[in-house]
Design an enzyme around this catalytic site. Sequence first.
Site, PDB file in Angstrom:
ATOM      1  N   SER A  30       0.906  -1.244  -0.192  1.00  0.00           N
ATOM      2  CA  SER A  30      -0.144   0.150  -0.092  1.00  0.00           C
ATOM      3  C   SER A  30       0.920   1.267   0.106  1.00  0.00           C
ATOM      4  O   SER A  30       2.058   1.115  -0.027  1.00  0.00           O
ATOM      5  CB  SER A  30      -0.900   0.107   1.346  1.00  0.00           C
ATOM      6  OG  SER A  30       0.005   0.477   2.467  1.00  0.00           O
ATOM      7  N   LYS A  31       0.166   2.449  -0.039  1.00  0.00           N
ATOM      8  CA  LYS A  31       0.985   3.580  -0.162  1.00  0.00           C
ATOM      9  C   LYS A  31       1.931   3.718   1.139  1.00  0.00           C
ATOM     10  O   LYS A  31       2.948   4.229   1.162  1.00  0.00           O
ATOM     11  CB  LYS A  31      -0.054   4.544  -0.047  1.00  0.00           C
ATOM     12  CG  LYS A  31      -0.538   4.866  -1.556  1.00  0.00           C
ATOM     13  CD  LYS A  31      -1.035   6.316  -1.617  1.00  0.00           C
ATOM     14  CE  LYS A  31      -1.583   6.739  -2.989  1.00  0.00           C
ATOM     15  NZ  LYS A  31      -3.000   6.578  -3.160  1.00  0.00           N
ATOM     16  N   ARG A  32       1.121   3.202   2.209  1.00  0.00           N
ATOM     17  CA  ARG A  32       1.988   3.444   3.382  1.00  0.00           C
ATOM     18  C   ARG A  32       3.425   2.570   3.623  1.00  0.00           C
ATOM     19  O   ARG A  32       4.153   3.130   3.963  1.00  0.00           O
ATOM     20  CB  ARG A  32       1.007   2.647   4.485  1.00  0.00           C
ATOM     21  CG  ARG A  32       1.189   3.196   5.883  1.00  0.00           C
ATOM     22  CD  ARG A  32      -0.115   2.799   6.837  1.00  0.00           C
ATOM     23  NE  ARG A  32      -0.270   1.363   6.362  1.00  0.00           N
ATOM     24  CZ  ARG A  32       0.003   0.534   6.912  1.00  0.00           C
ATOM     25  NH1 ARG A  32       1.126   0.366   7.622  1.00  0.00           N
ATOM     26  NH2 ARG A  32      -0.555  -0.772   6.565  1.00  0.00           N
TER      27      ARG A  32
END
Length: 617
Positions: free
Chosen positions: A302-304
């Site tokens: 994910s972006k995270r």
Amino acid sequence: MRALRSGLLARRSWVCMQCRSASTKPAAASHNKSGLPNFPARTRFAPSPTGYLHLGSLRTALFNYLLAKRTGGQFLLRIEDTDQARTIPGAEQRLYDDLNWAGLHWDEGPVVGGAFGPYKQSERTNIYRKHTHDLIHDGHAYRCFCSKERLDTLARHRSESGLAPGYDRTCTELSADESEERAAKGGSHVVRLKVDKYPDYKDLVYGTTGKNRSKKLDLLEGADILGRVYDDPILLKSDGHPTYHLANVVDDHLMEISHVIRGTEWMSSTPMHVALYNAFGWTPPNFAHVPLLVEPTGEKLSKRNRDIDLAHFRDKQGIFAASLLNFSALLGWSHTGKSDIFSLEELEKIFTLKITRGNTVVAFEKLWFLQKAHAQRFAAQERPEFNDMVTAVSKEVEATVAAEPLSQILQSRSLSDLVTPLLKADAKSYTTASEFVARNSTFFSTSIDRPEYTPVSSTPIPISSLHTAAAALTLVPNAHWAIATHKFNISSYDGASALQAESENVDIPIPDEKSRIAADKAFKKELYHYLRWALSAGAPGPGIPETMVILGRDESVRRLTEGMKLTRDVKARSPVAERLVREKEREKAKAKSEGEGPLTGGKEKDLSWMGSLAPKE
Ligand code: GLU
């Protein structure tokens, strides 16, 4: 408007949804074992401008693009901007730029146009409204006037009772006239699809699947509000705009999309979409859901963590479009090729829908492996991308390297005259411009920091023999200072004789062919090691002949001379050799004191220090 509608409706005869579902042909029948259709596919990439292109969405776009190209079909781009509130300003333009950078050019869509436009959902609102009215008319959808408060209460009670959320169909009790009238008077409402059972469908990757979320009776005695509930998804919102589901289905049908390839996160919505196709009386497209991308830990990419947008790979890491596309293609797709290295054009020829089920682990080491492989290809094929590499490295050099020593190496050459052959010689190691410059720093400075010279060969090689060989290499005049000349000179240098000549005071018989070859090999090994140490402080990089040409004659001669001075006192090579030399000297002294000639009469002549050159018994 009414006339248009009744005209359209006149052609439609009512068929119940379940019957439509049953009559839908299994779309996958026209596909071969690799999942390829036997007709040109029309695919689409349908991003929402609520974010930028990242690894997962790039892969989705790529698979859609490849299926269209492989089958001689068309690849469409459609902007799904129904959620205006979440739209990021500038994201749409970034999507265009990013797709173009990747080389995924769309045949129809925004900017390029096409016969099925407009290709932006925000410009198609009337189309969705018209189709919603058709569904209401046919009895497959209904207006729901329930207030937010009522729905909240319903939801709260259901949640508190541990029941799944759902709607109780209160508004289906309104007659058609009542419903029309309330809507005409401006009564706030949504339009819901009436769906009793979600059909299964055949996914090209996952096979027959569905959720059969049959929300029949959830009856709880004495609690009316918890009575019958249904999923009945919203198609048209109270502001008159479509939900993603409605717009997506209507557009895929009207744009004659044959294959929908998208992430498995949409898989749970697909039965609802199929229900909607059935309600319209349309044949659904073929669906192929591609697995989720995960970290090696199993965590969703994910972006995270690292599913960072494309600009990160391109601008921050300097990844080539070819490497990133190649990397994305391998995420969940399997092929029968011998190597994993593919250009976009190659992928267009071999792509299939052989997509693995289950999560795809993203190992970024592979991205760097592919980056090096593509760099090597660009260099070998003199592709335009190679010029970009030259530019990037030159910029990095200009930004990080001191101008004065560099100009000494360049002499009359331009920076790209130096960088171009260097990149050609070492493209196989190219990851980013900055890493390349750091790795090859000795080519950009005259002061090189050599470690103390340590021989590598287990056969002791006198340093003087290396000096002689190095000096011989420098005899080549400027006009012949070329890779081929140096290659020839090194390979034809007679290492065995060099060793023999340097072994002063030793009467060595001509060794046999086998030991000559071994001696030559040992000598060359040490020579390469020595030259690399002298020319580039032992750093990995281009081969010796290439290094000498890239540096130029003057700088090469300067470094070799410097190397010679620095190693003049290096007597021996390995600790073992050191010991043997000392022993030899002791024996010499002893023989002298006993009146014998050096190493001629003594029984225990130890010639093992000569390695393979030592005379055989
Ligand atoms: N607009 C959806 C998205 O942003 C598209 C899903 C689909 O391909 O149907 O991913």
